[in-house]
Write a protein that holds these residues in place. Structure first.
Motif, PDB file in Angstrom:
ATOM      1  N   ILE B  90      15.000  -0.710  -5.530  1.00 19.19           N
ATOM      2  CA  ILE B  90      13.672  -0.557  -4.937  1.00 19.19           C
ATOM      3  C   ILE B  90      13.459   0.890  -4.491  1.00 19.19           C
ATOM      4  O   ILE B  90      14.369   1.513  -3.948  1.00 19.19           O
ATOM      5  N   ASP B  91      12.257   1.407  -4.750  1.00 23.20           N
ATOM      6  CA  ASP B  91      11.900   2.761  -4.311  1.00 23.20           C
ATOM      7  C   ASP B  91      11.971   2.808  -2.777  1.00 23.20           C
ATOM      8  O   ASP B  91      11.171   2.166  -2.096  1.00 23.20           O
ATOM      9  N   PHE B  93      11.054   4.859  -0.720  1.00 21.65           N
ATOM     10  CA  PHE B  93       9.914   5.496  -0.060  1.00 21.65           C
ATOM     11  C   PHE B  93       8.612   4.717  -0.231  1.00 21.65           C
ATOM     12  O   PHE B  93       7.554   5.174   0.178  1.00 21.65           O
ATOM     13  N   PHE B  94       8.693   3.555  -0.879  1.00 19.62           N
ATOM     14  CA  PHE B  94       7.458   2.778  -1.064  1.00 19.62           C
ATOM     15  C   PHE B  94       7.004   2.259   0.300  1.00 19.62           C
ATOM     16  O   PHE B  94       7.763   1.595   1.008  1.00 19.62           O
ATOM     17  N   PRO B  95       5.738   2.534   0.675  1.00 20.79           N
ATOM     18  CA  PRO B  95       5.301   2.199   2.031  1.00 20.79           C
ATOM     19  C   PRO B  95       4.858   0.741   2.146  1.00 20.79           C
ATOM     20  O   PRO B  95       3.671   0.466   2.326  1.00 20.79           O
ATOM     21  N   ALA B  96       5.808  -0.176   2.069  1.00 25.36           N
ATOM     22  CA  ALA B  96       5.418  -1.590   2.198  1.00 25.36           C
ATOM     23  C   ALA B  96       6.335  -2.279   3.201  1.00 25.36           C
ATOM     24  O   ALA B  96       7.546  -2.050   3.204  1.00 25.36           O
ATOM     25  N   SER B  97       5.742  -3.102   4.046  1.00 27.56           N
ATOM     26  CA  SER B  97       6.546  -3.892   4.976  1.00 27.56           C
ATOM     27  C   SER B  97       7.079  -5.115   4.217  1.00 27.56           C
ATOM     28  O   SER B  97       6.574  -5.475   3.144  1.00 27.56           O
ATOM     29  N   GLU B 100       4.345  -7.522   3.545  1.00 29.43           N
ATOM     30  CA  GLU B 100       3.463  -7.143   2.429  1.00 29.43           C
ATOM     31  C   GLU B 100       4.121  -7.441   1.081  1.00 29.43           C
ATOM     32  O   GLU B 100       3.450  -7.898   0.149  1.00 29.43           O
ATOM     33  N   VAL B 101       5.426  -7.181   0.989  1.00 30.36           N
ATOM     34  CA  VAL B 101       6.126  -7.404  -0.287  1.00 30.36           C
ATOM     35  C   VAL B 101       6.092  -8.887  -0.659  1.00 30.36           C
ATOM     36  O   VAL B 101       5.834  -9.256  -1.809  1.00 30.36           O
ATOM     37  N   ILE B 141      10.413  -2.063   3.641  1.00 34.78           N
ATOM     38  CA  ILE B 141      11.335  -2.616   2.640  1.00 34.78           C
ATOM     39  C   ILE B 141      12.445  -1.617   2.318  1.00 34.78           C
ATOM     40  O   ILE B 141      13.597  -1.995   2.114  1.00 34.78           O
ATOM     41  N   MET B 153      13.337 -10.278  -1.978  1.00 35.17           N
ATOM     42  CA  MET B 153      12.855 -10.535  -3.341  1.00 35.17           C
ATOM     43  C   MET B 153      12.873 -12.033  -3.655  1.00 35.17           C
ATOM     44  O   MET B 153      12.000 -12.552  -4.352  1.00 35.17           O
TER      45      MET B 153
END
Lengths: 269, 250
Positions: B90-91, B93-97, B100-101, B141, B153
């Motif tokens: 998983i990236d 730096f992806f801005p997801a809580s 949200e995922v 995440i 996931m």
């Protein structure tokens, strides 16, 4: 001179209205492009826009409309080249952007219009935006934002995990098409605000600023949009007060905001 | 006509990448309640087979049906959960809580106005509870460990209440203790909630206690049957001896 006094000028009102709408659309779209590592498509398409503007000047059409048509077609060509020619995205963008610039230089020379007209598109001339261009910019930027929000969850899923999104029934190829067409439209609109040479800044810098501080996706969208709007408003005010070019001032202010957010992130760690 | 409890039918599936053959004439079925492990050496076509079942790749020959419908016509993807192999990459730096995922899978197939926020939150929390991650719902995440990300996931795959869950090497890069806890969780999902599980792995030992059936691939389906019989088969001995599969025990 305060903002209230500045807004007494009709040309500044028009610039602010168009600038805010376009910057907002660029910031929202830019966040998806940056996270998909597709930010340079904006840069490539801005070069194609130059060819479109030159074609408009050559054929005596409204340059904004000609640029829209050429850039949308080029964005579709980039998609096809990626899919059918076995080329990576940056190669396809490299081909189309160079051809766009070459077409622009050739047509502008043939038309004998390598002059102030063309330079205003290269470096932006938002203070000279016409009421018709304001209407077109506001309508298209609002439509772009509405389309992004209508597909918000799908876009977020496909951006985060393309394969899982496909397996969930999300039609990611349609989303690719939507993002590509919207990018070409916003790039052309951004051209009026900051010019062909700096339009990538509107797509990338507010999104990068948002990513410095956001804890979740919604925060990233809000911070990016506010950064873009602030940069346009403060940039216009500063350029008028200090007699600086509006486009360059907008981009530099966006960069200062990004720098401040970057510093805040480093201090928070 | 499909049997009533047959969830997936794979019939004579053959697939090649350009001219390189990957799968040859694969046929088997997955039934409701199965806990099937798909094993085989690297490059044996395990991931390709899962992608064909999910309709992400089209076989050059043969057919796949899900819940009685050809995969191309199947639309009820909320009944199928999928955890891809790259979930461990998983990236950061992806801005997801986390919230949200997990909600992505639930909201992406619906109109933005079709579900109230309260319903969505309830379903997301329920899925997170199943994987014991509800206390991390607001965490980013990228800030979680590999094992915790895997659980998220799984929650994302479970949030739509699937009848079948397909996992592609879900514990790659995760330490053995976390793997053990993870497989216990899958066992519970299969045993108590009757979720059919298809698990790609190259470590048969880790899942020894849980899987009911094994499909062993090496371009062709070289074994399909119960786990117990597989462990006594010639195919198993050859794969272990040649190091194509490993067997960590707990």
């Amino acid at each position: 001179m305060g903002m209230e006094a500045l807004l007494g000028y009709g040309f500044l009102q028009r610039a602010l209205l168009a600038g805010l709408f376009v910057a907002f659309a660029c910031a929202i779209l830019g966040l998806f492009l940056v996270l998909r590592r597709d930010a340079m498509i904006g840069h490539g398409l801005s070069h194609v826009t130059f060819g479109g503007v030159a074609l408009g000047l050559f054929l005596n059409l409204l340059p904004l409309v000609a640029a829209l048509a050429v850039t949308v077609l080029a964005s579709l060509a980039i998609m096809k080249l990626r899919q059918k020619a076995g080329l990576h995205g940056d190669t396809a963008i490299g081909i189309l952007s160079s051809v766009g610039m070459a077409l622009g230089v050739a047509l502008a020379t043939l038309a004998g219009r390598f002059n102030v007209d063309l330079l205003s598109y290269l470096f932006g001339d938002i203070l000279a935006i016409s009421p018709a261009e304001v209407g077109l910019s506001v309508a298209l930027a609002a439509a772009a934002v509405a389309l992004i929000f209508a597909n918000y969850h799908k876009l977020m899923y496909a951006t985060f995990d393309r394969e899982a999104a496909r397996a969930s029934g999300v039609r990611v190829a349609r989303l690719d098409l939507l993002l590509t067409v919207l990018t070409s439209v916003t790039v052309v609109l951004g051209m009026k605000v900051v010019g062909i040479l700096m339009v990538t800044a509107l797509l990338v810098i507010p999104a990068a600023a948002g990513l410095q501080l956001a804890a979740n996706f919604k925060q990233a969208l809000v911070i990016s949009a506010v950064t873009a709007a602030f940069s346009v408003a403060a940039g216009l005010a500063a350029s008028f007060s200090l007699d600086l070019p509006a486009a360059a001032t907008i981009v530099l202010i966006a960069f200062v905001v990004f720098g401040a957010f970057f510093a805040a992130r480093q201090m928070r760690r | 006509m499909s049997e009533p409890d047959e969830l997936v039918r794979v019939e004579h599936v053959t697939f090649s990448y350009n001219t390189l053959p990957v799968l040859e004439d694969i046929s088997f079925s997955i039934y409701r309640g199965d806990f099937l492990s798909v094993i085989g050496p690297n490059g044996s076509g395990k991931t390709t087979l899962i992608k064909i079942i999910l309709g992400l790749l089209k076989p050059s020959r043969g057919a796949v049906s899900i819940m009685g419908r050809p995969v191309a016509e199947f639309r009820d993807w909320s009944k199928v959960g999928y955890v891809p192999q790259k979930a461990t990459h998983i990236d950061p730096f992806f801005p997801a809580s986390v919230r949200e995922v997990v909600a992505m899978a639930l909201l992406s197939t619906r109109s933005p106005f079709s579900k109230s926020r309260r319903d969505t939150d309830r379903q997301v929390m329920e899925a997170l509870r199943k994987v014991a991650m509800e206390s991390s719902r607001n965490a980013a995440i990228g800030s979680l460990s590999g094992g915790q990300q895997q659980r998220v996931m799984i929650a994302r795959a479970l949030v739509t209440s699937p009848e079948i869950l397909l996992l592609d090497e879900p514990t790659t890069g995760v330490d053995l203790e976390t793997q053990h806890l993870f497989y216990e969780m899958l066992h519970e999902l299969n045993d108590r909630q009757r979720i059919t599980i298809v698990l790609i792995t190259h470590d048969i030992g880790v899942v020894n206690r849980h899987v009911k059936k094994v499909a062993c691939l090496n371009q062709q389906l070289i074994y399909h049957g119960t786990h117990k019989e597989f462990c006594q088969s010639e195919a198993f001995k050859i794969l272990i001896a040649e190091g194509h599969i490993v067997s960590h025990s707990h």
